[in-house]
Structure formats: C-alpha cells, structure tokens
Design a protein around this motif. Structure first.
Motif, short mmCIF file in Angstrom:
data_model
loop_
_atom_site.label_atom_id
_atom_site.label_comp_id
_atom_site.label_asym_id
_atom_site.label_seq_id
_atom_site.Cartn_x
_atom_site.Cartn_y
_atom_site.Cartn_z
N ASP A 1 0.89 -1.16 0.00
CA ASP A 1 0.00 0.00 0.00
C ASP A 1 0.92 1.21 0.00
OD1 ASP A 1 -1.67 2.14 0.66
OD2 ASP A 1 -2.74 1.03 2.20
N CYS B 1 2.14 5.22 -2.07
CA CYS B 1 1.73 6.39 -2.84
C CYS B 1 2.85 6.82 -3.77
CB CYS B 1 1.38 7.52 -1.87
SG CYS B 1 0.92 9.06 -2.70
N GLU C 1 -10.16 2.75 -8.31
CA GLU C 1 -10.96 2.26 -7.19
C GLU C 1 -11.57 3.40 -6.39
OE1 GLU C 1 -10.01 -0.36 -3.28
OE2 GLU C 1 -9.53 -1.26 -5.23
N TYR D 1 -6.76 5.98 -6.55
CA TYR D 1 -6.28 4.69 -6.09
C TYR D 1 -6.60 3.62 -7.11
CZ TYR D 1 -5.84 6.87 -1.49
OH TYR D 1 -5.48 7.69 -0.45
N ARG E 1 -5.45 -0.77 -8.21
CA ARG E 1 -4.87 -2.03 -7.75
C ARG E 1 -3.96 -2.58 -8.85
NH1 ARG E 1 -5.97 -3.17 -2.30
NH2 ARG E 1 -7.96 -2.18 -1.83
N ASP E 2 -2.81 -3.09 -8.44
CA ASP E 2 -1.93 -3.74 -9.41
C ASP E 2 -2.35 -5.20 -9.56
OD1 ASP E 2 -0.76 -5.25 -7.33
OD2 ASP E 2 1.19 -4.25 -7.47
N THR F 1 -3.12 -7.05 -6.44
CA THR F 1 -4.07 -6.29 -5.62
C THR F 1 -3.41 -5.37 -4.61
OG1 THR F 1 -4.52 -8.00 -3.92
CG2 THR F 1 -5.92 -8.02 -5.93
N ASN F 2 -2.11 -5.05 -4.78
CA ASN F 2 -1.51 -4.01 -3.98
C ASN F 2 -2.25 -2.71 -4.25
OD1 ASN F 2 0.88 -5.37 -2.79
ND2 ASN F 2 1.45 -5.61 -4.94
N LEU F 3 -2.43 -1.89 -3.22
CA LEU F 3 -3.10 -0.61 -3.37
C LEU F 3 -2.06 0.44 -3.76
CD1 LEU F 3 -5.77 0.95 -3.13
CD2 LEU F 3 -5.11 1.44 -0.74
N GLU G 1 -1.60 4.31 -4.71
CA GLU G 1 -2.15 5.67 -4.73
C GLU G 1 -1.28 6.49 -5.67
OE1 GLU G 1 -2.86 9.40 -1.60
OE2 GLU G 1 -2.13 7.47 -0.86
#
Length: 134
Positions: A78, A80, A102, A119, A121-122, A125-127, A129
């Motif tokens: 997660d 940025c 997202e 935001y 997701r890769d 599913t990593n978040l 930003e």
C-alpha cells in the motif's frame, strides 16, 4: 541515544527503493510499465521497476532474496506515487489502459501538504495511490 537535534542523529532523506513480493514478475512489469510508465531493469537475476530517483525491487513469491520481509506476501503493499502529470490526465491514461480507478480523485494530506489522489490495484491487488500536489 539518538535524539532530534543531536548531531549524531540519523537523518533519512528519501526512499531509495521498496520491495514488492509478486505472484508473476512479468505480469507486474507489464502493468507498471504500461499503466505507470516505469522502466524495468534486470541485473544479476533481479528485476526492478525504475522511476525518478527510486525503484521497486520485485521478488517472486517463494523465491525471495535474503534478507527479506518476515512474511512476504503478494498483495500486501500500500504505497503512494507522486506524479507530475495533471491528475485528470493520469485518470484518462489509466482508463485508456483498462485500469480501474478504485477511488478518487480525493483530497489527501501528503508529506509535503495537500494533494489529490486516485487509487488503483496492481495485478497482485496491492493498493497504489497516485497523487499530485498543488
């Protein structure tokens, strides 16, 4: 003991790199290269995604390099990224590549003050930003 203002204090300046454990390095490289414009680099059998003065090192799940996180897991990231591209252009670029936003654009507070973020997701599913200051 190190204390603020003490000349012996460690003074971190920036991140050099972070590590993501991923299920499929090729799929991850394709996403970050196409959707986010990062450059893939492989040296000594290790793959990284370079951008600006930083990089993301990629570890294949089950084949992580030592030392490593205690519980390396795809999808646990997660973080940025700061873009210099206007956020509307970032969103349009992501949409052109079929990347779902997202959340956002939303107002956030970054290390340097107010920013606007979206935001995504890769593939693991990593978040991720993506933010713009100003």
């Amino acid at each position: 003991m190190l204390r603020p203002g003490n000349p012996e204090m460690i003074a971190p300046d920036r991140f050099d790199h972070l590590v993501l454990t991923v299920a499929d390095i090729d799929r991850t490289v394709a996403f970050y290269s196409d959707a986010l414009g990062m450059e893939a680099e492989t040296r000594n059998g290790r793959t990284a995604l370079k951008f600006g003065r930083q990089k993301i090192n990629l570890h294949q799940r089950g084949h992580e390099f030592e030392p490593r996180a205690l519980r390396p897991t795809p999808g646990s990231g997660d973080f940025c990224l700061i873009a210099t591209t206007p956020l509307a252009d970032v969103v349009a670029h992501l949409q052109d590549r079929g990347v779902a936003v997202e959340l956002g654009p939303v107002d956030r507070e970054g290390a340097l003050g107010p920013m606007q973020s979206v935001y995504v997701r890769d593939p693991d599913t990593n978040l991720v930003e993506i933010a713009v200051y100003g």
